[in-house]
Design an enzyme around this catalytic site. Sequence first.
Site, PDB file in Angstrom:
ATOM      1  N   HIS A  18       0.838  -1.202   0.000  1.00  0.00           N
ATOM      2  CA  HIS A  18       0.000   0.000   0.000  1.00  0.00           C
ATOM      3  C   HIS A  18       0.877   1.257   0.000  1.00  0.00           C
ATOM      4  CE1 HIS A  18      -3.220  -2.536   2.236  1.00  0.00           C
ATOM      5  NE2 HIS A  18      -3.667  -2.331   1.008  1.00  0.00           N
ATOM      6  N   LYS A  42     -17.830  -6.162   8.319  1.00  0.00           N
ATOM      7  CA  LYS A  42     -16.601  -6.945   8.509  1.00  0.00           C
ATOM      8  C   LYS A  42     -16.109  -6.842   9.950  1.00  0.00           C
ATOM      9  CE  LYS A  42     -14.397  -7.044   3.979  1.00  0.00           C
ATOM     10  NZ  LYS A  42     -13.243  -6.574   3.233  1.00  0.00           N
ATOM     11  N   ARG A  90      -1.681  -5.912  -8.225  1.00  0.00           N
ATOM     12  CA  ARG A  90      -0.498  -6.728  -7.914  1.00  0.00           C
ATOM     13  C   ARG A  90      -0.250  -7.773  -8.997  1.00  0.00           C
ATOM     14  NH1 ARG A  90      -2.982  -8.042  -2.199  1.00  0.00           N
ATOM     15  NH2 ARG A  90      -4.667  -8.249  -3.710  1.00  0.00           N
ATOM     16  N   SER A 128      -3.151  -7.643   3.006  1.00  0.00           N
ATOM     17  CA  SER A 128      -3.460  -7.519   4.445  1.00  0.00           C
ATOM     18  C   SER A 128      -3.951  -8.853   4.981  1.00  0.00           C
ATOM     19  CB  SER A 128      -4.536  -6.453   4.653  1.00  0.00           C
ATOM     20  OG  SER A 128      -4.097  -5.211   4.164  1.00  0.00           O
TER      21      SER A 128
END
Length: 162
Positions: A18, A42, A90, A128
């Site tokens: 990030h 979440k 990515r 993450s």
Amino acid sequence: MTRRAIYPGTFDPITMGHLDIIERCSRLFDEVIVAILVNMEKEPMFSVEERVKMIQETVTWRNVTVGTFEGLLVHYAVEQEAQAIVRGIRAVSDYEYELQMALMNRKLEPELETVFLMAGDGYSYISSRLIKEVFKLGGSINGLVPENVEQRMREKADDAEA
Ligand code: PNS
């Protein structure tokens, strides 16, 4: 005109990948807002307040600030008078989901552009979710997250054990 970008995400927690994107973004835009989604559904490892603090401690570029948003990203972007949303890619596997989001956001707000930036190749495997998994199972995450984040993760684990 001030060129302003929003870099949105969950950032639970922020990773070196990030940060790499934030740095690239800070060179391209006059102002960058790292925007953390407040998602009640979440169960995050870190509260939104903790995530804001950790990012603020880590981000050193003068044109980068940290914000939070609820609801639709495009509404937040318009409210902040941003011209672009930045997302990091990515690997090819990220692309399908990112394209879908970008096109939906364009449908909702045609003037707002999504800009994809590629993280440095050393970061392509970092997420993450994996950071949290490796950490919980006792693996080393050294160099994959900023030091203050690793420290906070250790403190959380210690608190949970106490
Ligand atoms: O770090 P993440 O979890 O990949 O970030 C995803 C995020 C926060 C960018 C995305 O879930 C989002 O924008 N959520 C806000 C709600 C919204 O605008 N949904 C429509 C997206 S097309």
